[in-house]
Write a protein that holds these residues in place. Structure first.
Motif, PDB file in Angstrom:
ATOM      1  N   GLN A  88       0.789  -1.308   0.178  1.00 29.87           N
ATOM      2  CA  GLN A  88       0.010  -0.083   0.029  1.00 29.87           C
ATOM      3  C   GLN A  88       0.865   1.431  -0.042  1.00 29.87           C
ATOM      4  O   GLN A  88       1.996   1.220   0.765  1.00 29.87           O
ATOM      5  CB  GLN A  88      -0.963   0.159   1.108  1.00 29.87           C
ATOM      6  N   PRO A  89       0.482   2.000  -0.710  1.00 30.60           N
ATOM      7  CA  PRO A  89       1.447   3.454  -0.801  1.00 30.60           C
ATOM      8  C   PRO A  89       1.273   4.339   0.519  1.00 30.60           C
ATOM      9  O   PRO A  89       0.312   3.864   1.097  1.00 30.60           O
ATOM     10  CB  PRO A  89       0.610   4.471  -1.951  1.00 30.60           C
ATOM     11  N   LYS A  90       2.280   4.843   0.818  1.00 28.62           N
ATOM     12  CA  LYS A  90       2.581   5.524   2.311  1.00 28.62           C
ATOM     13  C   LYS A  90       1.501   6.861   2.007  1.00 28.62           C
ATOM     14  O   LYS A  90       1.627   7.568   1.027  1.00 28.62           O
ATOM     15  CB  LYS A  90       3.854   5.843   2.613  1.00 28.62           C
ATOM     16  N   ILE A  91       0.805   7.298   3.087  1.00 30.19           N
ATOM     17  CA  ILE A  91       0.059   8.345   3.127  1.00 30.19           C
ATOM     18  C   ILE A  91       0.688   9.435   3.960  1.00 30.19           C
ATOM     19  O   ILE A  91       1.199   9.187   5.046  1.00 30.19           O
ATOM     20  CB  ILE A  91      -1.474   8.008   3.597  1.00 30.19           C
ATOM     21  N   ASN A  92       0.670  10.623   3.381  1.00 30.72           N
ATOM     22  CA  ASN A  92       1.176  11.621   4.250  1.00 30.72           C
ATOM     23  C   ASN A  92      -0.113  12.624   4.976  1.00 30.72           C
ATOM     24  O   ASN A  92      -1.090  12.626   4.185  1.00 30.72           O
ATOM     25  CB  ASN A  92       1.994  12.792   3.452  1.00 30.72           C
ATOM     26  N   LYS A  93       0.032  13.058   6.015  1.00 29.56           N
ATOM     27  CA  LYS A  93      -1.087  14.002   6.414  1.00 29.56           C
ATOM     28  C   LYS A  93      -0.893  15.335   5.739  1.00 29.56           C
ATOM     29  O   LYS A  93       0.047  15.882   5.588  1.00 29.56           O
ATOM     30  CB  LYS A  93      -0.684  14.094   7.913  1.00 29.56           C
ATOM     31  N   VAL A  94      -2.069  15.681   5.450  1.00 33.17           N
ATOM     32  CA  VAL A  94      -2.204  16.915   4.773  1.00 33.17           C
ATOM     33  C   VAL A  94      -2.707  18.170   5.644  1.00 33.17           C
ATOM     34  O   VAL A  94      -3.624  17.969   6.649  1.00 33.17           O
ATOM     35  CB  VAL A  94      -3.594  16.741   3.492  1.00 33.17           C
ATOM     36  N   THR A  95      -2.211  19.321   5.508  1.00 33.54           N
ATOM     37  CA  THR A  95      -2.437  20.122   6.251  1.00 33.54           C
ATOM     38  C   THR A  95      -2.983  21.429   5.428  1.00 33.54           C
ATOM     39  O   THR A  95      -3.036  21.497   4.199  1.00 33.54           O
ATOM     40  CB  THR A  95      -1.121  20.978   6.849  1.00 33.54           C
ATOM     41  N   VAL A  96      -3.563  22.706   6.079  1.00 33.94           N
ATOM     42  CA  VAL A  96      -4.126  23.598   5.367  1.00 33.94           C
ATOM     43  C   VAL A  96      -3.043  24.312   4.704  1.00 33.94           C
ATOM     44  O   VAL A  96      -3.266  24.849   3.348  1.00 33.94           O
ATOM     45  CB  VAL A  96      -4.532  24.463   6.443  1.00 33.94           C
ATOM     46  N   GLY A  97      -1.920  24.331   5.021  1.00 29.52           N
ATOM     47  CA  GLY A  97      -0.662  24.760   4.174  1.00 29.52           C
ATOM     48  C   GLY A  97      -0.508  24.112   2.954  1.00 29.52           C
ATOM     49  O   GLY A  97      -0.314  24.627   1.944  1.00 29.52           O
ATOM     50  N   ASP A  98      -0.876  22.724   2.871  1.00 30.85           N
ATOM     51  CA  ASP A  98      -0.699  21.761   1.622  1.00 30.85           C
ATOM     52  C   ASP A  98      -1.772  22.220   0.812  1.00 30.85           C
ATOM     53  O   ASP A  98      -1.549  22.303  -0.498  1.00 30.85           O
ATOM     54  CB  ASP A  98      -0.923  20.399   1.899  1.00 30.85           C
ATOM     55  N   LEU A 147      -3.794   7.692 -13.041  1.00 30.69           N
ATOM     56  CA  LEU A 147      -2.942   8.310 -14.421  1.00 30.69           C
ATOM     57  C   LEU A 147      -1.493   8.335 -14.360  1.00 30.69           C
ATOM     58  O   LEU A 147      -0.797   8.053 -15.322  1.00 30.69           O
ATOM     59  CB  LEU A 147      -3.336   9.708 -14.774  1.00 30.69           C
ATOM     60  N   ASP A 148      -1.073   8.452 -12.970  1.00 32.03           N
ATOM     61  CA  ASP A 148       0.455   8.688 -12.748  1.00 32.03           C
ATOM     62  C   ASP A 148       1.065   7.138 -12.533  1.00 32.03           C
ATOM     63  O   ASP A 148       2.211   7.078 -12.770  1.00 32.03           O
ATOM     64  CB  ASP A 148       0.577   9.444 -11.374  1.00 32.03           C
ATOM     65  N   ARG A 149       0.374   6.279 -12.088  1.00 33.23           N
ATOM     66  CA  ARG A 149       1.139   4.857 -11.701  1.00 33.23           C
ATOM     67  C   ARG A 149       0.098   3.632 -12.277  1.00 33.23           C
ATOM     68  O   ARG A 149      -0.864   3.842 -12.622  1.00 33.23           O
ATOM     69  CB  ARG A 149       1.180   4.683 -10.330  1.00 33.23           C
ATOM     70  N   GLU A 150       0.974   2.568 -12.435  1.00 37.57           N
ATOM     71  CA  GLU A 150       0.570   1.321 -12.764  1.00 37.57           C
ATOM     72  C   GLU A 150       0.053   0.875 -11.547  1.00 37.57           C
ATOM     73  O   GLU A 150       0.639  -0.125 -10.639  1.00 37.57           O
ATOM     74  CB  GLU A 150       1.337   0.596 -13.773  1.00 37.57           C
ATOM     75  N   ILE A 151      -1.511   0.898 -11.033  1.00 43.77           N
ATOM     76  CA  ILE A 151      -1.921   0.443 -10.075  1.00 43.77           C
ATOM     77  C   ILE A 151      -3.559   0.027 -10.290  1.00 43.77           C
ATOM     78  O   ILE A 151      -3.922   0.718 -11.170  1.00 43.77           O
ATOM     79  CB  ILE A 151      -1.821   1.360  -9.031  1.00 43.77           C
ATOM     80  N   ASP A 152      -3.969  -0.858  -9.777  1.00 44.75           N
ATOM     81  CA  ASP A 152      -5.456  -1.272  -9.878  1.00 44.75           C
ATOM     82  C   ASP A 152      -6.224  -0.257  -9.097  1.00 44.75           C
ATOM     83  O   ASP A 152      -5.941   0.237  -8.134  1.00 44.75           O
ATOM     84  CB  ASP A 152      -5.405  -2.665  -9.236  1.00 44.75           C
ATOM     85  N   PHE A 153      -7.475  -0.282  -9.775  1.00 43.62           N
ATOM     86  CA  PHE A 153      -8.273   0.953  -9.221  1.00 43.62           C
ATOM     87  C   PHE A 153      -9.043   0.680  -7.698  1.00 43.62           C
ATOM     88  O   PHE A 153      -9.214   1.659  -6.996  1.00 43.62           O
ATOM     89  CB  PHE A 153      -9.424   1.146 -10.370  1.00 43.62           C
ATOM     90  N   VAL A 154      -9.138  -0.504  -7.276  1.00 46.43           N
ATOM     91  CA  VAL A 154      -9.329  -0.954  -5.898  1.00 46.43           C
ATOM     92  C   VAL A 154      -8.426  -0.373  -5.034  1.00 46.43           C
ATOM     93  O   VAL A 154      -8.595   0.451  -4.089  1.00 46.43           O
ATOM     94  CB  VAL A 154      -9.641  -2.341  -5.611  1.00 46.43           C
ATOM     95  N   THR A 155      -7.012  -0.445  -5.259  1.00 47.18           N
ATOM     96  CA  THR A 155      -6.006  -0.117  -4.453  1.00 47.18           C
ATOM     97  C   THR A 155      -5.962   1.389  -4.598  1.00 47.18           C
ATOM     98  O   THR A 155      -5.635   2.303  -3.472  1.00 47.18           O
ATOM     99  CB  THR A 155      -4.641  -0.615  -4.941  1.00 47.18           C
ATOM    100  N   ALA A 156      -5.989   2.067  -5.617  1.00 47.62           N
ATOM    101  CA  ALA A 156      -6.196   3.419  -5.807  1.00 47.62           C
ATOM    102  C   ALA A 156      -7.401   4.025  -5.032  1.00 47.62           C
ATOM    103  O   ALA A 156      -7.222   5.017  -4.329  1.00 47.62           O
ATOM    104  CB  ALA A 156      -6.453   3.779  -7.100  1.00 47.62           C
ATOM    105  N   MET A 157      -8.679   3.412  -4.932  1.00 47.59           N
ATOM    106  CA  MET A 157      -9.661   4.031  -4.111  1.00 47.59           C
ATOM    107  C   MET A 157      -9.441   3.780  -2.331  1.00 47.59           C
ATOM    108  O   MET A 157      -9.775   4.695  -2.066  1.00 47.59           O
ATOM    109  CB  MET A 157     -11.069   3.047  -4.442  1.00 47.59           C
TER     110      MET A 157
END
Length: 272
Positions: free
Chosen positions: A21-31, A202-212
Protein backbone atom coordinates in the motif's frame (compact mmCIF):
# COMPACT_ATOMS: atom_id res chain seq x y z
CA UNK A 1 6.98 17.13 7.24
CA UNK A 2 8.05 20.71 6.45
CA UNK A 3 6.20 22.34 3.60
CA UNK A 4 9.39 23.20 1.72
CA UNK A 5 10.26 19.51 1.62
CA UNK A 6 6.77 18.66 0.41
CA UNK A 7 7.07 21.24 -2.37
CA UNK A 8 10.18 19.49 -3.69
CA UNK A 9 8.64 16.03 -3.74
CA UNK A 10 9.24 14.21 -7.06
CA UNK A 11 6.35 14.20 -9.48
CA UNK A 12 5.87 10.45 -9.55
CA UNK A 13 5.51 8.41 -12.72
CA UNK A 14 7.02 5.31 -11.07
CA UNK A 15 5.36 1.94 -10.80
CA UNK A 16 4.22 1.14 -7.29
CA UNK A 17 5.75 -1.99 -5.75
CA UNK A 18 3.40 -5.00 -5.90
CA UNK A 19 1.34 -5.96 -2.84
CA UNK A 20 2.32 -2.81 -1.00
CA UNK A 21 0.00 0.00 0.00
CA UNK A 22 1.32 3.47 -0.85
CA UNK A 23 2.45 5.58 2.10
CA UNK A 24 0.04 8.36 3.10
CA UNK A 25 1.12 11.81 4.27
CA UNK A 26 -0.99 13.96 6.57
CA UNK A 27 -2.35 16.97 4.64
CA UNK A 28 -2.48 20.41 6.25
CA UNK A 29 -4.17 23.68 5.38
CA UNK A 30 -0.76 24.82 4.16
CA UNK A 31 -0.71 21.95 1.68
CA UNK A 32 -4.08 23.08 0.33
CA UNK A 33 -2.78 26.63 -0.12
CA UNK A 34 0.39 25.42 -1.86
CA UNK A 35 -1.56 23.06 -4.08
CA UNK A 36 -3.99 25.80 -5.07
CA UNK A 37 -1.15 28.20 -5.84
CA UNK A 38 0.57 25.53 -7.95
CA UNK A 39 -2.71 24.79 -9.72
CA UNK A 40 -3.14 28.44 -10.64
CA UNK A 41 0.44 28.56 -11.94
CA UNK A 42 -0.28 25.57 -14.15
CA UNK A 43 -3.41 27.26 -15.47
CA UNK A 44 -1.53 30.42 -16.40
CA UNK A 45 1.32 28.37 -17.88
CA UNK A 46 -1.06 26.84 -20.46
CA UNK A 47 -4.26 28.92 -20.26
CA UNK A 48 -5.76 28.01 -23.66
CA UNK A 49 -5.35 24.27 -23.24
CA UNK A 50 -6.53 24.43 -19.63
CA UNK A 51 -9.61 26.48 -20.52
CA UNK A 52 -10.44 24.00 -23.29
CA UNK A 53 -11.20 21.32 -20.73
CA UNK A 54 -13.43 23.76 -18.87
CA UNK A 55 -15.12 24.56 -22.19
CA UNK A 56 -15.71 20.88 -22.92
CA UNK A 57 -17.27 20.34 -19.49
CA UNK A 58 -19.42 23.48 -19.87
CA UNK A 59 -20.56 22.43 -23.36
CA UNK A 60 -21.62 19.06 -21.99
CA UNK A 61 -23.59 20.81 -19.26
CA UNK A 62 -25.36 23.09 -21.74
CA UNK A 63 -26.23 20.10 -23.94
CA UNK A 64 -27.53 18.23 -20.91
CA UNK A 65 -29.78 21.15 -19.92
CA UNK A 66 -31.02 21.51 -23.50
CA UNK A 67 -31.94 17.80 -23.58
CA UNK A 68 -33.87 18.12 -20.31
CA UNK A 69 -35.89 21.00 -21.77
CA UNK A 70 -36.48 19.01 -24.94
CA UNK A 71 -37.71 16.01 -22.97
CA UNK A 72 -40.05 18.13 -20.87
CA UNK A 73 -37.98 17.46 -17.74
CA UNK A 74 -37.03 21.06 -16.95
CA UNK A 75 -37.64 20.40 -13.24
CA UNK A 76 -34.61 18.05 -13.32
CA UNK A 77 -32.23 20.93 -14.11
CA UNK A 78 -31.71 21.94 -10.48
CA UNK A 79 -31.04 18.40 -9.12
CA UNK A 80 -28.80 17.65 -12.11
CA UNK A 81 -26.86 20.90 -11.68
CA UNK A 82 -26.28 20.19 -7.98
CA UNK A 83 -25.07 16.68 -8.80
CA UNK A 84 -23.06 17.80 -11.83
CA UNK A 85 -19.81 18.37 -9.86
CA UNK A 86 -19.83 14.67 -8.98
CA UNK A 87 -18.45 13.82 -12.42
CA UNK A 88 -15.86 16.62 -12.44
CA UNK A 89 -12.93 14.45 -11.24
CA UNK A 90 -13.15 12.20 -14.31
CA UNK A 91 -13.39 15.21 -16.62
CA UNK A 92 -10.05 16.48 -15.26
CA UNK A 93 -7.83 13.63 -16.51
CA UNK A 94 -6.23 15.81 -19.17
CA UNK A 95 -5.51 18.49 -16.60
CA UNK A 96 -3.69 16.00 -14.39
CA UNK A 97 -1.48 15.00 -17.30
CA UNK A 98 -0.76 18.64 -18.12
CA UNK A 99 0.32 19.35 -14.53
CA UNK A 100 2.48 16.23 -14.49
CA UNK A 101 4.33 17.28 -17.63
CA UNK A 102 4.65 20.96 -16.67
CA UNK A 103 6.45 20.11 -13.46
CA UNK A 104 8.61 17.50 -15.11
CA UNK A 105 9.72 20.22 -17.50
CA UNK A 106 8.47 18.19 -20.47
CA UNK A 107 7.29 19.86 -23.65
CA UNK A 108 3.89 18.77 -24.88
CA UNK A 109 1.13 19.66 -27.30
CA UNK A 110 -2.51 18.87 -27.83
CA UNK A 111 -1.80 15.49 -29.38
CA UNK A 112 0.33 14.40 -26.43
CA UNK A 113 -2.40 15.15 -23.89
CA UNK A 114 -5.24 13.65 -25.89
CA UNK A 115 -3.25 10.49 -26.62
CA UNK A 116 -2.85 9.99 -22.86
CA UNK A 117 -6.59 10.52 -22.32
CA UNK A 118 -7.46 7.99 -25.04
CA UNK A 119 -5.09 5.41 -23.56
CA UNK A 120 -6.97 5.54 -20.26
CA UNK A 121 -9.75 3.41 -21.76
CA UNK A 122 -7.31 0.48 -21.71
CA UNK A 123 -6.22 1.17 -18.15
CA UNK A 124 -7.91 1.21 -14.74
CA UNK A 125 -9.28 4.75 -15.17
CA UNK A 126 -12.28 3.30 -17.02
CA UNK A 127 -13.41 1.53 -13.85
CA UNK A 128 -13.19 4.76 -11.92
CA UNK A 129 -15.37 6.41 -14.55
CA UNK A 130 -17.94 3.68 -13.91
CA UNK A 131 -17.81 4.34 -10.15
CA UNK A 132 -18.25 8.06 -10.71
CA UNK A 133 -21.19 7.72 -13.08
CA UNK A 134 -22.82 5.12 -10.84
CA UNK A 135 -22.81 7.52 -7.88
CA UNK A 136 -24.22 10.27 -10.12
CA UNK A 137 -26.97 7.82 -11.17
CA UNK A 138 -27.71 7.12 -7.48
CA UNK A 139 -27.95 10.88 -6.89
CA UNK A 140 -30.48 11.38 -9.69
CA UNK A 141 -32.67 8.46 -8.67
CA UNK A 142 -32.70 9.30 -4.98
CA UNK A 143 -33.99 12.75 -6.00
CA UNK A 144 -36.81 11.05 -7.92
CA UNK A 145 -37.54 8.88 -4.87
CA UNK A 146 -37.89 11.84 -2.50
CA UNK A 147 -39.97 13.70 -5.05
CA UNK A 148 -42.37 10.77 -5.15
CA UNK A 149 -42.51 10.49 -1.35
CA UNK A 150 -42.66 14.16 -0.32
CA UNK A 151 -44.15 15.95 -3.34
CA UNK A 152 -46.37 13.25 -4.77
CA UNK A 153 -49.44 15.49 -4.89
CA UNK A 154 -47.63 18.37 -6.57
CA UNK A 155 -47.54 19.22 -10.23
CA UNK A 156 -44.51 20.90 -11.79
CA UNK A 157 -44.51 20.77 -15.55
CA UNK A 158 -41.88 23.51 -15.81
CA UNK A 159 -38.90 24.85 -13.92
CA UNK A 160 -40.77 27.82 -12.41
CA UNK A 161 -43.45 25.54 -10.94
CA UNK A 162 -40.83 23.23 -9.48
CA UNK A 163 -38.91 26.09 -7.85
CA UNK A 164 -42.13 27.58 -6.46
CA UNK A 165 -43.09 24.31 -4.77
CA UNK A 166 -39.61 23.56 -3.46
CA UNK A 167 -38.87 26.99 -2.00
CA UNK A 168 -42.32 28.11 -0.82
CA UNK A 169 -44.04 25.04 0.65
CA UNK A 170 -43.34 22.99 3.83
CA UNK A 171 -43.05 19.82 1.72
CA UNK A 172 -40.52 21.58 -0.49
CA UNK A 173 -38.45 22.64 2.51
CA UNK A 174 -38.37 19.04 3.73
CA UNK A 175 -37.33 17.93 0.25
CA UNK A 176 -34.50 20.48 0.24
CA UNK A 177 -33.30 19.44 3.70
CA UNK A 178 -33.22 15.72 2.90
CA UNK A 179 -31.75 16.31 -0.56
CA UNK A 180 -28.97 18.46 0.90
CA UNK A 181 -28.05 15.85 3.51
CA UNK A 182 -28.08 12.97 1.03
CA UNK A 183 -26.20 15.02 -1.55
CA UNK A 184 -23.54 15.96 1.00
CA UNK A 185 -23.12 12.31 1.96
CA UNK A 186 -22.78 11.18 -1.67
CA UNK A 187 -20.33 13.99 -2.40
CA UNK A 188 -18.22 13.03 0.61
CA UNK A 189 -18.19 9.37 -0.48
CA UNK A 190 -17.26 10.15 -4.07
CA UNK A 191 -14.63 12.70 -3.04
CA UNK A 192 -13.09 10.18 -0.65
CA UNK A 193 -12.71 7.46 -3.28
CA UNK A 194 -11.57 9.71 -6.13
CA UNK A 195 -9.57 12.70 -4.84
CA UNK A 196 -6.33 10.71 -4.85
CA UNK A 197 -7.43 7.73 -6.97
CA UNK A 198 -8.00 9.64 -10.23
CA UNK A 199 -4.58 11.30 -10.50
CA UNK A 200 -2.91 8.23 -9.05
CA UNK A 201 -4.32 5.94 -11.74
CA UNK A 202 -3.03 8.29 -14.41
CA UNK A 203 0.38 8.54 -12.74
CA UNK A 204 1.07 4.92 -11.74
CA UNK A 205 0.41 1.36 -12.83
CA UNK A 206 -1.94 0.40 -10.01
CA UNK A 207 -5.36 -1.27 -9.83
CA UNK A 208 -8.40 0.91 -9.23
CA UNK A 209 -9.37 -0.83 -5.97
CA UNK A 210 -5.97 -0.07 -4.43
CA UNK A 211 -6.23 3.48 -5.74
CA UNK A 212 -9.66 3.95 -4.12
CA UNK A 213 -8.44 2.48 -0.83
CA UNK A 214 -5.44 4.81 -0.92
CA UNK A 215 -7.76 7.74 -1.58
CA UNK A 216 -9.99 6.86 1.37
CA UNK A 217 -6.92 6.44 3.57
CA UNK A 218 -5.68 9.89 2.58
CA UNK A 219 -9.01 11.44 3.58
CA UNK A 220 -9.11 9.45 6.82
CA UNK A 221 -5.60 10.68 7.67
CA UNK A 222 -6.66 14.34 7.39
CA UNK A 223 -10.48 14.31 7.50
CA UNK A 224 -11.16 17.91 8.50
CA UNK A 225 -8.79 19.44 5.96
CA UNK A 226 -9.72 17.13 3.09
CA UNK A 227 -13.50 17.27 3.57
CA UNK A 228 -13.32 21.05 3.97
CA UNK A 229 -11.55 21.20 0.62
CA UNK A 230 -14.27 18.96 -0.83
CA UNK A 231 -16.99 21.33 0.39
CA UNK A 232 -15.17 24.40 -0.92
CA UNK A 233 -14.44 22.92 -4.35
CA UNK A 234 -18.02 21.64 -4.72
CA UNK A 235 -19.43 25.06 -3.80
CA UNK A 236 -17.09 26.75 -6.29
CA UNK A 237 -18.14 24.38 -9.08
CA UNK A 238 -21.84 24.86 -8.36
CA UNK A 239 -21.41 28.65 -8.31
CA UNK A 240 -19.60 28.38 -11.64
CA UNK A 241 -22.72 26.89 -13.22
CA UNK A 242 -24.85 29.98 -12.57
CA UNK A 243 -23.52 32.28 -15.34
CA UNK A 244 -24.49 29.80 -18.10
CA UNK A 245 -21.64 27.45 -17.10
CA UNK A 246 -19.10 30.13 -18.10
CA UNK A 247 -17.33 30.06 -14.74
CA UNK A 248 -16.12 26.54 -15.54
CA UNK A 249 -13.62 27.97 -18.04
CA UNK A 250 -11.46 28.92 -15.05
CA UNK A 251 -12.67 27.00 -12.00
CA UNK A 252 -12.60 23.47 -13.42
CA UNK A 253 -9.05 23.73 -14.81
CA UNK A 254 -7.69 25.36 -11.65
CA UNK A 255 -9.34 22.75 -9.42
CA UNK A 256 -8.09 19.95 -11.69
CA UNK A 257 -4.51 21.20 -11.58
CA UNK A 258 -4.83 21.72 -7.83
CA UNK A 259 -6.00 18.15 -7.32
CA UNK A 260 -2.85 16.86 -9.01
CA UNK A 261 -0.61 18.78 -6.62
CA UNK A 262 -2.73 17.74 -3.64
CA UNK A 263 -2.26 14.11 -4.71
CA UNK A 264 1.52 14.59 -4.71
CA UNK A 265 1.37 15.88 -1.15
CA UNK A 266 -1.10 13.28 0.13
CA UNK A 267 0.64 10.19 -1.29
CA UNK A 268 4.36 9.61 -0.94
CA UNK A 269 6.32 8.89 -4.11
CA UNK A 270 7.15 5.18 -4.62
CA UNK A 271 10.49 3.95 -3.35
CA UNK A 272 13.16 3.75 -6.04
Amino acid sequence: MPLDQIEERPEGGKIAPPNRQPKINKVTVGDIHLSLAAGMRDYYARPVMSAFFGLFYAAFGVLFVWCLFGLGKAWMIVPAAVGFPLVAPFAAAGLYEMSRRIHQGSSFGWRDIFSVIVRQRKREMGWMAFVTLFIFWVWVYQIRLWLAILLQGSSFSNLEGFLGIVFFTPQGWMFLAIGTLVGAALTAVLFSVTVVAMPMLLDREIDFVTAMITSVRSVAASPLVMLSWAAISSAVLIASLLPAFLGLFVTLPVLGHTTWHLYLRAVAAPDP
